[in-house]
Write a protein that holds these residues in place. Sequence first.
Motif, PDB file in Angstrom:
ATOM      1  N   LEU A  44       0.839  -1.196   0.000  1.00 51.85           N
ATOM      2  CA  LEU A  44       0.000   0.000   0.000  1.00 51.85           C
ATOM      3  C   LEU A  44       0.881   1.255   0.000  1.00 51.85           C
ATOM      4  O   LEU A  44       0.626   2.217  -0.737  1.00 51.85           O
ATOM      5  CB  LEU A  44      -0.902  -0.027   1.240  1.00 51.85           C
ATOM      6  N   GLN A  45       1.924   1.241   0.809  1.00 55.69           N
ATOM      7  CA  GLN A  45       2.866   2.370   0.851  1.00 55.69           C
ATOM      8  C   GLN A  45       3.496   2.595  -0.520  1.00 55.69           C
ATOM      9  O   GLN A  45       3.650   3.725  -0.974  1.00 55.69           O
ATOM     10  CB  GLN A  45       3.963   2.096   1.875  1.00 55.69           C
ATOM     11  N   HIS A  46       3.844   1.494  -1.165  1.00 57.03           N
ATOM     12  CA  HIS A  46       4.442   1.559  -2.503  1.00 57.03           C
ATOM     13  C   HIS A  46       3.471   2.203  -3.490  1.00 57.03           C
ATOM     14  O   HIS A  46       3.859   3.077  -4.267  1.00 57.03           O
ATOM     15  CB  HIS A  46       4.817   0.140  -2.945  1.00 57.03           C
ATOM     16  N   GLU A  47       2.218   1.773  -3.432  1.00 56.67           N
ATOM     17  CA  GLU A  47       1.210   2.324  -4.344  1.00 56.67           C
ATOM     18  C   GLU A  47       0.993   3.816  -4.076  1.00 56.67           C
ATOM     19  O   GLU A  47       0.858   4.600  -5.009  1.00 56.67           O
ATOM     20  CB  GLU A  47      -0.115   1.565  -4.207  1.00 56.67           C
ATOM     21  N   PHE A  48       0.982   4.183  -2.787  1.00 56.53           N
ATOM     22  CA  PHE A  48       0.774   5.592  -2.450  1.00 56.53           C
ATOM     23  C   PHE A  48       1.962   6.444  -2.881  1.00 56.53           C
ATOM     24  O   PHE A  48       1.800   7.567  -3.352  1.00 56.53           O
ATOM     25  CB  PHE A  48       0.505   5.762  -0.951  1.00 56.53           C
ATOM     26  N   SER A  49       3.166   5.892  -2.749  1.00 54.87           N
ATOM     27  CA  SER A  49       4.356   6.663  -3.124  1.00 54.87           C
ATOM     28  C   SER A  49       4.390   6.902  -4.628  1.00 54.87           C
ATOM     29  O   SER A  49       4.859   7.927  -5.095  1.00 54.87           O
ATOM     30  CB  SER A  49       5.624   5.944  -2.658  1.00 54.87           C
ATOM     31  N   ARG A  50       3.890   5.928  -5.377  1.00 59.06           N
ATOM     32  CA  ARG A  50       3.847   6.107  -6.828  1.00 59.06           C
ATOM     33  C   ARG A  50       2.632   6.934  -7.247  1.00 59.06           C
ATOM     34  O   ARG A  50       2.670   7.624  -8.255  1.00 59.06           O
ATOM     35  CB  ARG A  50       3.809   4.750  -7.529  1.00 59.06           C
ATOM     36  N   GLY A  51       1.579   6.822  -6.446  1.00 57.47           N
ATOM     37  CA  GLY A  51       0.390   7.630  -6.670  1.00 57.47           C
ATOM     38  C   GLY A  51      -0.276   7.421  -8.014  1.00 57.47           C
ATOM     39  O   GLY A  51      -0.987   8.287  -8.493  1.00 57.47           O
ATOM     40  N   ASN A  52      -0.051   6.259  -8.604  1.00 56.22           N
ATOM     41  CA  ASN A  52      -0.612   6.071  -9.951  1.00 56.22           C
ATOM     42  C   ASN A  52      -1.973   5.372  -9.935  1.00 56.22           C
ATOM     43  O   ASN A  52      -2.171   4.356 -10.576  1.00 56.22           O
ATOM     44  CB  ASN A  52       0.370   5.319 -10.855  1.00 56.22           C
ATOM     45  N   PHE A  53      -2.874   5.941  -9.174  1.00 61.07           N
ATOM     46  CA  PHE A  53      -4.254   5.473  -9.212  1.00 61.07           C
ATOM     47  C   PHE A  53      -5.148   6.695  -9.059  1.00 61.07           C
ATOM     48  O   PHE A  53      -4.762   7.672  -8.403  1.00 61.07           O
ATOM     49  CB  PHE A  53      -4.541   4.450  -8.124  1.00 61.07           C
ATOM     50  N   ASP A  54      -6.275   6.664  -9.721  1.00 62.43           N
ATOM     51  CA  ASP A  54      -7.140   7.844  -9.749  1.00 62.43           C
ATOM     52  C   ASP A  54      -8.283   7.785  -8.755  1.00 62.43           C
ATOM     53  O   ASP A  54      -8.930   8.781  -8.497  1.00 62.43           O
ATOM     54  CB  ASP A  54      -7.720   8.031 -11.158  1.00 62.43           C
ATOM     55  N   SER A  55      -8.532   6.600  -8.251  1.00 58.08           N
ATOM     56  CA  SER A  55      -9.688   6.474  -7.364  1.00 58.08           C
ATOM     57  C   SER A  55      -9.449   5.367  -6.358  1.00 58.08           C
ATOM     58  O   SER A  55      -8.536   4.541  -6.506  1.00 58.08           O
ATOM     59  CB  SER A  55     -10.934   6.144  -8.183  1.00 58.08           C
ATOM     60  N   ARG A  56     -10.289   5.371  -5.366  1.00 58.33           N
ATOM     61  CA  ARG A  56     -10.275   4.331  -4.334  1.00 58.33           C
ATOM     62  C   ARG A  56     -10.486   2.957  -4.979  1.00 58.33           C
ATOM     63  O   ARG A  56      -9.787   1.998  -4.657  1.00 58.33           O
ATOM     64  CB  ARG A  56     -11.398   4.675  -3.352  1.00 58.33           C
ATOM     65  N   ASP A  57     -11.441   2.884  -5.915  1.00 56.78           N
ATOM     66  CA  ASP A  57     -11.716   1.605  -6.569  1.00 56.78           C
ATOM     67  C   ASP A  57     -10.510   1.105  -7.353  1.00 56.78           C
ATOM     68  O   ASP A  57     -10.239  -0.097  -7.394  1.00 56.78           O
ATOM     69  CB  ASP A  57     -12.916   1.748  -7.527  1.00 56.78           C
ATOM     70  N   GLU A  58      -9.799   2.034  -7.981  1.00 61.99           N
ATOM     71  CA  GLU A  58      -8.630   1.635  -8.759  1.00 61.99           C
ATOM     72  C   GLU A  58      -7.525   1.112  -7.839  1.00 61.99           C
ATOM     73  O   GLU A  58      -6.833   0.138  -8.167  1.00 61.99           O
ATOM     74  CB  GLU A  58      -8.129   2.814  -9.592  1.00 61.99           C
ATOM     75  N   LEU A  59      -7.363   1.762  -6.695  1.00 57.51           N
ATOM     76  CA  LEU A  59      -6.359   1.302  -5.730  1.00 57.51           C
ATOM     77  C   LEU A  59      -6.715  -0.098  -5.228  1.00 57.51           C
ATOM     78  O   LEU A  59      -5.859  -0.984  -5.151  1.00 57.51           O
ATOM     79  CB  LEU A  59      -6.275   2.287  -4.553  1.00 57.51           C
ATOM     80  N   ILE A  60      -7.987  -0.300  -4.901  1.00 56.62           N
ATOM     81  CA  ILE A  60      -8.435  -1.618  -4.430  1.00 56.62           C
ATOM     82  C   ILE A  60      -8.185  -2.666  -5.513  1.00 56.62           C
ATOM     83  O   ILE A  60      -7.661  -3.750  -5.236  1.00 56.62           O
ATOM     84  CB  ILE A  60      -9.932  -1.583  -4.029  1.00 56.62           C
ATOM     85  N   ALA A  61      -8.520  -2.335  -6.755  1.00 48.57           N
ATOM     86  CA  ALA A  61      -8.346  -3.287  -7.856  1.00 48.57           C
ATOM     87  C   ALA A  61      -6.867  -3.625  -8.054  1.00 48.57           C
ATOM     88  O   ALA A  61      -6.508  -4.778  -8.308  1.00 48.57           O
ATOM     89  CB  ALA A  61      -8.938  -2.713  -9.139  1.00 48.57           C
ATOM     90  N   ARG A  62      -6.010  -2.606  -7.921  1.00 46.79           N
ATOM     91  CA  ARG A  62      -4.573  -2.810  -8.072  1.00 46.79           C
ATOM     92  C   ARG A  62      -4.033  -3.728  -6.974  1.00 46.79           C
ATOM     93  O   ARG A  62      -3.254  -4.647  -7.225  1.00 46.79           O
ATOM     94  CB  ARG A  62      -3.886  -1.446  -7.986  1.00 46.79           C
ATOM     95  N   MET A  63      -4.481  -3.482  -5.745  1.00 47.49           N
ATOM     96  CA  MET A  63      -4.065  -4.312  -4.608  1.00 47.49           C
ATOM     97  C   MET A  63      -4.614  -5.732  -4.760  1.00 47.49           C
ATOM     98  O   MET A  63      -3.926  -6.711  -4.477  1.00 47.49           O
ATOM     99  CB  MET A  63      -4.575  -3.695  -3.299  1.00 47.49           C
ATOM    100  N   ALA A  64      -5.863  -5.827  -5.217  1.00 46.09           N
ATOM    101  CA  ALA A  64      -6.499  -7.137  -5.388  1.00 46.09           C
ATOM    102  C   ALA A  64      -5.747  -7.966  -6.425  1.00 46.09           C
ATOM    103  O   ALA A  64      -5.530  -9.172  -6.238  1.00 46.09           O
ATOM    104  CB  ALA A  64      -7.961  -6.963  -5.803  1.00 46.09           C
ATOM    105  N   ARG A  65      -5.329  -7.299  -7.520  1.00 45.26           N
ATOM    106  CA  ARG A  65      -4.582  -8.004  -8.557  1.00 45.26           C
ATOM    107  C   ARG A  65      -3.252  -8.525  -8.004  1.00 45.26           C
ATOM    108  O   ARG A  65      -2.865  -9.651  -8.250  1.00 45.26           O
ATOM    109  CB  ARG A  65      -4.332  -7.058  -9.739  1.00 45.26           C
ATOM    110  N   ALA A  66      -2.577  -7.698  -7.231  1.00 45.48           N
ATOM    111  CA  ALA A  66      -1.271  -8.083  -6.675  1.00 45.48           C
ATOM    112  C   ALA A  66      -1.390  -9.291  -5.755  1.00 45.48           C
ATOM    113  O   ALA A  66      -0.528 -10.173  -5.754  1.00 45.48           O
ATOM    114  CB  ALA A  66      -0.659  -6.903  -5.921  1.00 45.48           C
TER     115      ALA A  66
END
Length: 175
Positions: A133-155
């Motif tokens: 999650l920290q990694h995703e936030f540092s890169r900041g390459n998501f536009d929405s909460r749903d996109e962040l969840i989907a990215r984490m879910a895929r990982a």
Amino acid sequence: MIDEEIEQHALGILREFDALRFPVPIEAIAEAKGAVIARNHFSGTESGFALRQGRTKIIGVNTATSPRRQRFTIAHELGHLELHAEKALIVDHSVFLYNRDDLSSAGTDRQEIQANAFAAAILMPDELVHPKLQHEFSRGNFDSRDELIARMARAFDVSNEAMGYRLINLNYMTA
Ligand SMILES: [Zn+2]
């Protein structure tokens, strides 16, 4: 909201089998814990079952459900085998996983909550979710909460729904 004992139990298993990486190799872990995984296509609402017969432990998975859902089922049934040794057979139905309102028995309800907690803890341990999650936030390459969840879910190779619940339960998101 998280059950610390179940979290530690799941984490202990991940450490025991040197499996603290995502996506968590849940099938190999279940087999290492002595379970045989039986896949079958059921047209009913069954998602899976946990069966104990003497020393034999079988986890049944309905292949009519999505691959990510099958991973959750294996983790959930492993939770029953780990936590509910007194039960010889537990059959789960898809509709019961998150919607527990239909269940009449409080005892069953408690066991289902525990098995779900175990599944979330072993598939999405905070030790892995937090840094990712920290990694995703540092890169900041998501536009929405749903996109962040989907990215984490895929990982973590889990459903968006399961990841969404987990992030809320770990207090990374509000409901
Ligand atoms: Zn169950």
